[in-house]
Design an enzyme around this catalytic site. Structure first.
Site, short mmCIF file in Angstrom:
data_model
loop_
_atom_site.label_atom_id
_atom_site.label_comp_id
_atom_site.label_asym_id
_atom_site.label_seq_id
_atom_site.Cartn_x
_atom_site.Cartn_y
_atom_site.Cartn_z
N THR A 54 -2.69 1.95 3.34
CA THR A 54 -3.59 0.81 3.50
C THR A 54 -2.97 -0.45 2.91
O THR A 54 -2.18 -0.38 1.96
CB THR A 54 -4.94 1.08 2.80
OG1 THR A 54 -5.73 -0.12 2.74
CG2 THR A 54 -4.72 1.56 1.37
N ASP A 55 -3.37 -1.60 3.45
CA ASP A 55 -2.89 -2.86 2.88
C ASP A 55 -3.48 -3.12 1.49
O ASP A 55 -2.98 -3.97 0.76
CB ASP A 55 -3.20 -4.04 3.81
CG ASP A 55 -4.68 -4.22 4.12
OD1 ASP A 55 -5.52 -3.43 3.64
OD2 ASP A 55 -5.00 -5.16 4.88
N GLU A 56 -4.48 -2.38 1.11
CA GLU A 56 -5.10 -2.59 -0.20
C GLU A 56 -4.16 -2.27 -1.35
O GLU A 56 -4.39 -2.70 -2.49
CB GLU A 56 -6.40 -1.79 -0.32
CG GLU A 56 -7.48 -2.26 0.65
CD GLU A 56 -8.83 -1.63 0.38
OE1 GLU A 56 -9.20 -1.51 -0.80
OE2 GLU A 56 -9.51 -1.28 1.35
N TYR A 91 -9.56 3.37 -5.73
CA TYR A 91 -9.15 3.84 -4.41
C TYR A 91 -7.73 3.37 -4.08
O TYR A 91 -6.85 4.19 -3.75
CB TYR A 91 -10.11 3.35 -3.33
CG TYR A 91 -9.50 3.38 -1.94
CD1 TYR A 91 -9.11 4.59 -1.36
CD2 TYR A 91 -9.26 2.20 -1.23
CE1 TYR A 91 -8.52 4.62 -0.10
CE2 TYR A 91 -8.68 2.22 0.02
CZ TYR A 91 -8.30 3.43 0.59
OH TYR A 91 -7.70 3.44 1.83
N LYS A 143 -4.09 5.42 -3.54
CA LYS A 143 -3.25 5.33 -2.34
C LYS A 143 -1.85 4.83 -2.69
O LYS A 143 -0.86 5.32 -2.14
CB LYS A 143 -3.90 4.41 -1.31
CG LYS A 143 -5.15 4.97 -0.66
CD LYS A 143 -4.88 6.26 0.11
CE LYS A 143 -4.06 6.03 1.37
NZ LYS A 143 -3.91 7.29 2.16
#
Length: 336
Positions: A125-127, A152, A156
């Site tokens: 994810t870009d997060e 979260y 990741k």
């Protein structure tokens, strides 16, 4: 060709399972999922009788079972979606995110190394990059440092680093993809777009964090599936590829668009206390992937209309979900 897709009962993984089963009839597609609260197999009714589709219920963190499975099936490719993914839930209880997203990934990597898979594709994810300011000229690239801001995204980022380490240390063939916010059919109703659609259709208040000015880049799930397909088959070994939709919108703009499309009143919008550690903006530069040959098909206006229509046509699916335990969670979390 045996392809294992973990988390194939979830939103993005589920759409990718259908994409692969329908587009690669000569591949045996194995959908592995534990069927936790967001897992749902009804989405696969149209493919469950196809000869190249197989479902396995299993926990990716169950080392003994996963190693046995890999040795038995001799998977050629592993496409790893399985993860706890809801930021709000990670803020409330992060332990399950570490178990699934970090330890589960490690188990899959060990099993992949054991049988010498052709490639391990890790869906991230870009997060993991943290947040951008509101300067529209700034974007995440594959070289942007990892600076996760929620439990979260930290889980990741940890799994991303494990995948990279297994490539560097053991020579495991890998790719990592980092996508912007997905939307489309079968999106679990706790996420912004399906949550808004379901509540607007029921004339219920729609919670919007803070002032609603946080910006996300939106990617239709079908475009994401085609990107993963390309990376799986043509991605350069060891490389990371960002997948973005070129559709930056504030959260408030997204909600307003849905309300307008459904011909409802903006009085349904209710601003609520902002989420802890709420990132201001995500925006992806997908040039590296585009140079590999990928382009998104959907602009946001087309994609959101299609998505809203899907939710109108499939009320029986999401109405079952928003009843019962999920409603209790929603009311406790948003306090409205």
């Amino acid at each position: 060709m045996n392809v294992l897709i973990t988390g194939g009962a979830g939103f993005i993984g589920g759409n990718f399972v259908q994409y692969m089963v329908n587009n690669y009839p000569d591949y045996d597609i194995y959908n592995l999922d534990l069927l936790t609260y967001a897992g749902d197999l009804t989405k696969h009714k149209e493919i469950e009788d196809k000869e190249n589709y197989h479902f396995i219920k299993a926990d990716i963190a169950d080392r003994e079972n996963i190693l046995t499975l890999f040795k038995e099936k001799k998977f050629d490719y592993v496409v790893h979606f399985a993860a706890e993914s809801h930021v709000d839930r990670s803020i409330t209880d992060s332990e399950i995110f570490i178990r699934s997203n970090v330890l589960g990934t490690q188990v899959l990597l060990d099993a992949s190394k054991e049988i010498n898979v052709k490639k391990f594709v890790h869906i991230s994810t870009d997060e993991v990059y943290g947040e951008l300011d509101f300067d529209p000229s700034t974007f995440f690239t594959e070289e942007t440092p990892l600076q996760p801001n929620s439990p979260y995204s930290a889980s990741k980022a940890s799994s991303d680093l494990l995948v990279r380490a297994y490539h560097e240390t053991y020579g495991l063939p890998i790719n990592i993809t980092r996508c912007s916010n997905n939307y489309g059919p079968y999106h679990f109703p706790e996420k912004l777009i399906p949550l808004t659609i379901s509540r607007v259709l029921n004339d219920e208040k729609v919670p919007v964090y803070g002032d609603g000015k946080n910006i996300r880049d939106w990617l239709h799930v079908d475009d994401h599936c085609s990107a993963i397909d390309l990376v799986m088959h043509k991605g350069v070994d060891g490389e990371v590829y960002n997948v973005g939709g070129h559709n930056e919108k504030t959260n408030l703009e997204v909600v307003q668009t849905i309300i307008k499309t459904l011909d409802k009143s903006e009085d349904l919008i209710e601003f609520v206390k902002d989420r802890l550690g709420h990132d201001k903006r995500y925006a992806i530069n997908p040039t590296k992937l585009e140079n590999l040959g990928w382009q998104p098909k959907y602009d946001f206006d087309t994609g959101i209309e299609q998505t809203i229509q899907w939710y109108l046509d499939n009320k029986q699916w999401w109405e079952k979900i928003i009843d019962g335990e999920y409603r209790k969670y929603f009311e406790k979390h948003y306090e409205i």
